[in-house]
Write an enzyme that holds these catalytic residues in place. Sequence first.
Site, PDB file in Angstrom:
ATOM      1  N   GLU B 283      78.866  16.228 -83.887  1.00 51.66           N
ATOM      2  CA  GLU B 283      79.920  15.243 -83.634  1.00 51.66           C
ATOM      3  C   GLU B 283      81.299  15.844 -83.898  1.00 51.66           C
ATOM      4  O   GLU B 283      82.257  15.567 -83.185  1.00 51.66           O
ATOM      5  CB  GLU B 283      79.679  14.015 -84.532  1.00 51.66           C
ATOM      6  CG  GLU B 283      80.456  12.789 -84.097  1.00 51.66           C
ATOM      7  CD  GLU B 283      79.911  11.512 -84.725  1.00 51.66           C
ATOM      8  OE1 GLU B 283      78.675  11.321 -84.711  1.00 51.66           O
ATOM      9  OE2 GLU B 283      80.712  10.730 -85.236  1.00 51.66           O
ATOM     10  N   GLU B 286      82.037  17.868 -81.000  1.00 49.65           N
ATOM     11  CA  GLU B 286      82.357  16.965 -79.884  1.00 49.65           C
ATOM     12  C   GLU B 286      83.799  16.464 -79.998  1.00 49.65           C
ATOM     13  O   GLU B 286      84.548  16.438 -79.015  1.00 49.65           O
ATOM     14  CB  GLU B 286      81.382  15.777 -79.869  1.00 49.65           C
ATOM     15  CG  GLU B 286      81.606  14.829 -78.688  1.00 49.65           C
ATOM     16  CD  GLU B 286      80.711  13.588 -78.726  1.00 49.65           C
ATOM     17  OE1 GLU B 286      79.877  13.485 -79.652  1.00 49.65           O
ATOM     18  OE2 GLU B 286      80.883  12.735 -77.849  1.00 49.65           O
ATOM     19  N   CYS B 310      76.634   6.440 -85.446  1.00 45.94           N
ATOM     20  CA  CYS B 310      75.472   6.488 -86.360  1.00 45.94           C
ATOM     21  C   CYS B 310      74.921   5.119 -86.658  1.00 45.94           C
ATOM     22  O   CYS B 310      73.800   4.984 -87.122  1.00 45.94           O
ATOM     23  CB  CYS B 310      75.825   7.092 -87.703  1.00 45.94           C
ATOM     24  SG  CYS B 310      77.054   8.336 -87.632  1.00 45.94           S
ATOM     25  N   SER B 330      80.714   8.488 -79.442  1.00 42.10           N
ATOM     26  CA  SER B 330      80.153   9.838 -79.506  1.00 42.10           C
ATOM     27  C   SER B 330      78.757   9.804 -78.891  1.00 42.10           C
ATOM     28  O   SER B 330      78.012   8.838 -79.057  1.00 42.10           O
ATOM     29  CB  SER B 330      80.058  10.274 -80.965  1.00 42.10           C
ATOM     30  OG  SER B 330      79.141  11.347 -81.077  1.00 42.10           O
ATOM     31  N   LYS B 369      67.954  -0.032 -87.497  1.00 40.78           N
ATOM     32  CA  LYS B 369      67.260   1.241 -87.244  1.00 40.78           C
ATOM     33  C   LYS B 369      65.888   1.002 -86.629  1.00 40.78           C
ATOM     34  O   LYS B 369      65.365   1.850 -85.909  1.00 40.78           O
ATOM     35  CB  LYS B 369      67.123   2.016 -88.553  1.00 40.78           C
ATOM     36  CG  LYS B 369      68.437   2.536 -89.099  1.00 40.78           C
ATOM     37  CD  LYS B 369      68.869   3.818 -88.404  1.00 40.78           C
ATOM     38  CE  LYS B 369      70.311   4.160 -88.746  1.00 40.78           C
ATOM     39  NZ  LYS B 369      70.885   5.120 -87.803  1.00 40.78           N
ATOM     40  N   GLU B 372      66.689   0.585 -83.128  1.00 46.34           N
ATOM     41  CA  GLU B 372      67.127   1.866 -82.562  1.00 46.34           C
ATOM     42  C   GLU B 372      65.926   2.758 -82.241  1.00 46.34           C
ATOM     43  O   GLU B 372      65.859   3.373 -81.174  1.00 46.34           O
ATOM     44  CB  GLU B 372      68.049   2.575 -83.557  1.00 46.34           C
ATOM     45  CG  GLU B 372      68.644   3.875 -83.030  1.00 46.34           C
ATOM     46  CD  GLU B 372      69.465   4.606 -84.096  1.00 46.34           C
ATOM     47  OE1 GLU B 372      69.016   4.667 -85.260  1.00 46.34           O
ATOM     48  OE2 GLU B 372      70.539   5.119 -83.768  1.00 46.34           O
ATOM     49  N   GLU B 377      65.535   5.089 -74.836  1.00 45.56           N
ATOM     50  CA  GLU B 377      66.102   6.447 -74.728  1.00 45.56           C
ATOM     51  C   GLU B 377      65.517   7.401 -75.768  1.00 45.56           C
ATOM     52  O   GLU B 377      65.640   8.616 -75.638  1.00 45.56           O
ATOM     53  CB  GLU B 377      67.623   6.426 -74.961  1.00 45.56           C
ATOM     54  CG  GLU B 377      68.420   5.537 -74.034  1.00 45.56           C
ATOM     55  CD  GLU B 377      68.597   4.115 -74.575  1.00 45.56           C
ATOM     56  OE1 GLU B 377      69.508   3.441 -74.132  1.00 45.56           O
ATOM     57  OE2 GLU B 377      67.812   3.681 -75.436  1.00 45.56           O
ATOM     58  N   CYS B 526      76.370   1.765 -94.934  1.00 46.88           N
ATOM     59  CA  CYS B 526      74.904   1.651 -95.041  1.00 46.88           C
ATOM     60  C   CYS B 526      74.449   1.167 -96.413  1.00 46.88           C
ATOM     61  O   CYS B 526      73.413   0.519 -96.533  1.00 46.88           O
ATOM     62  CB  CYS B 526      74.254   2.989 -94.748  1.00 46.88           C
ATOM     63  SG  CYS B 526      74.768   3.657 -93.164  1.00 46.88           S
TER      64      CYS B 526
END
Lengths: 395, 596
Positions: B283, B286, B310, B330, B369, B372, B377, B526
């Site tokens: 990242e 990036e 994230c 990102s 999560k 996710e 994907e 988190c």
Amino acid sequence: MTTKIKQLKRIDLIFNHEDDCKEILKKSFDRTNEEVINEMVNSGLKGRGGAGFPTGLKWKLTAEVKDSPKYVICNADEGEPGTFKDREILTRVPHKVLAGMAMCAKIIGSRQGYIYLRGEYKFLVPQLREELRKFHQIMDELNLDFEVDIFLGSGAYICGEESALFESMEGKRGEPRNKPPFPTECGYLNKPTVINNVETLAHSYTIMKYGAKKFRELGVKDSWGSKVFSVSGDTPIPGIYELELGMSVQDFVDDFGDGDTKAVQVGGASGFLVPRKRFAKSHIGYQGKLTGVSLPTGGSMMIFNSSRSMYNVLDNYLDFFQEESCGQCTPCRVGCQQLLKGIKAVKRGEKPAAYLDKLLKLTDTMRLTAKCGLGQSVANSFSSIVENFREEMIY
Amino acid sequence: MSNTINLSINGIAVSVEEGKTILEAAQKLHINIPTLCYHKDLCIAGNCRVCVVEQAGVDRLVASCATPVSEGMEINTNSLKVRNCRKHIIELLLAEHNEECTKCYRNGHCELQSIAADLQITNPDFIDLVPDKNYSIDSYSPSIEKDDSKCIRCQRCVRTCAEIQSVGAIAVAHKGAEMKISTFFNQPLNEVVCTNCGQCIVHCPTGALVEKSYVEQVWDAIADPEKHVVVQTAPAVRVGLGEELGFEAGTRVTSRMVAALRRLGFDSVLDTDFTADLTIMEEGTELLMRLKAALFDDNPDVALPMATSCSPGWVKYIEHKYPQYLPNLSTCKSPQQMFGALAKTYYAKNIDVNPANIVSVSIMPCTAKKYEANRPEMKDSGFKDVDFVLTTRELAVMIKQAGIEFDQLNEENYDSIMGIGSGAGVIFGATGGVMEAALRTAYEIVTGREVPFNNLEIKPVRGLAGVKEAVVLIENVRPEWNFLEGVELKCAITNGLENAHQLMEAIERGDRYYHFIEIMACPGGCLGGGGQPFPVDNEIRQKRMDAIYSEDLSLTLRKSHENPEITQIYEEFLGKPLSHKSHELLHTSYVKRQPY
Ligand SMILES: Cc1cc2nc3c(=O)[nH]c(=O)nc-3n(C[C@H](O)[C@H](O)[C@H](O)COP(=O)(O)O)c2cc1C
Ligand code: SF4
């Protein structure tokens, strides 16, 4: 049909058609705010929406708050079943209501008013708009910067409760707020707001016109003036009547009953049931120093004769409440369901008669802890019906 | 200046600031008044009525959470009248509540249960109102289960979703007896704007909202001799887990947790911090590439600010509410998903196990999560990259089920490879941590020097504030980064989606310009995630945060680019950041979703 024993005096202050609105307003605007507030306070007028809060004091408190803008709201939600006196007032003498709003606006310093109109009264909108057009012209001529709009309600009974009404006007779900703060400080859009019932505002017009002294020629101590009642049920002459406050239920029954009256429900579902044996000692008015019991009412007087099952009456009221509670607070949401299911269970013999006493205690908790007037007042009809007609609940 | 108000509670005099409530005054006296709809994070609702108290001279009881103190007020929190009413109210809630406590995930952690136990409600009077119990469960979401039969209508979830998260996936519907907490058209949670953040769960007093549990599936995998089960642990878990197992909030239990995971039977205990460091490499690079495109190549199409990716709750939020900004996100996968993709490729090859036999489990402070890991994907390894996601709470459940006395465990270290993480990886668990970790690395890459902050502590990006901003002046750069000379790198950090919403609105209006923004869906980042222990408030979040930063300070390795395992993976497997292989395994794409 039996012959009439007595007829109560019919009052004609609200509905008499006087069209001198502009003059009366001008007279009032020419006086100082303090003078007008004093007149209102001295009249002893109490809110006709049910709670009976002194109107003059409400205006005074709001006038004293240093915050702006301020709002004047006419509560025309009239959701109590069997009540239609506000509709009648708005149909026949809307200019008096508007004049009352203007007087209040001048005193508290408000530039915007609203009529919160019950959704079902949508048909009144065109004629009210016409009335508003005339009213705004008078405001121009008298140089008062005050405009009134109509806000159409969504049809929930709870939206007649003032703080739920504000929420609803703000586009939110109609749920009553915590109090304090009160509307005088923190009402519509969290700004100081006077909210009055349609009839209260019409009375303030009368007071402005005839003076506090004249107003107090009617009624009794702590309950001055007259009141518009919606009379329904087992009566040969149902309808809208303006009567003096302070009358006993006995006198009322003698006039309006059908000769076989067993009980009168004063104040609709959230009011009290008066059984025959208490007719003489019960008076219609606000809490005060009357001997006997004072029963406030938003205007509903429902008469039951001996053919009526009081169990059915209570069942209806509870069904209404468990549906019309906003549902947010525990004592009201769950309490209403328990009361309804509870009396059914007793009736069917699934619960012992003594269960009614547990339910009576529950209504006590509801009265003491519910967040708003709806949940707090379920106890009124429940206890007055169950205590007076216990056998009818069981057998 | 605020005035002091004097009042008495249960005969004890107390003075508090004007505007405080009776409840707050009682707390000052250490007098406990039970509450349900009240939560420190939320606005006052005053709807459960459990906190009612008696005020001298007032007939009705008053809600202590909603009533401001006034001079001379005399309050009784335990009069006969109060006790009778309180008991009635709890009995009423129980009548409406599916009381299958022994079958409930929140058994032992339920606020209703605890008050009912205190009041000794053994013989309630009222009629059971619970509808068909099975019908009322919405279990379609991979993250969250909603069981209306356990709902007490306190609206804490509704206020959380609207006030803290600005999502509004759940709201009050209907009135009276029918009143309930519902979604848009009562659709299941997986079909509405729900971000799966789980803040509703940590704010729910009962078991009406819980995470979807995968504990049994994980036990099955561990028991299967064919399977090689790897587990990764997110940074924030190590500062939260202790709370479920008898430790004070803010206790670091990293090495005990590692020992416990080994005892549970995981074949390999690894660290998400490793892929947090990897995220920084990818990242950070990036970001530098985007800055180069914007400042050096004058490419007008490059999307800035670049936003972190994230937090899967934030990712779903932006997909629903700001899809026009998806190019700003990102392309890096979250550390969890990078780990998953590598577990079944790099790691499998390294230990010579058939990836088809690897079961990859992650322990996360997060419920999003779970969602996710189930995104279509996330299969770049050729398999489902992360098989099962457990919350911090679910790990505690497994530890208890296994009969492990957590406080008696010896401290153990993570396995390798993919078990070394730097302090920069650890601080991912706190809001501002990704920003700080990225700056520690990016600044050094560009200038060859450490970030100009004492002890590497970039204080402006730390703390619980909703929106934080930082400007870092880049100077004396290495020649290849000349275009960054003198650039003031503008950064913003938010936590909680309402703050993200505010930030995005400011960017949309053009009021604010940034190069890099870090956004975490949950308050505090988190460490305040939807999978962390109950209860939570800012005091507890702060303690967890202090623990995170002390863990960072306790390590000698505190910069992602210095992690030897990171050097190793680039040498042996990935090549360099943003390489072809990296793109294949570590980067992803996003989807535009409906705004409601
Ligand atoms: C459940 C409930 C419903 C109410 N409905 C009405 C109504 O329809 N009209 C009304 O004027 N007041 C209604 N009220 C009373 C209002 O809250 C408020 O007291 C009144 O509008 C004040 O005006 P007043 O002082 O002129 O009576 C209701 C109160 C409750 C608790
Ligand atoms: S008493 Fe009933 S109507 Fe009033 S706030 Fe409570 S639930 Fe709503």
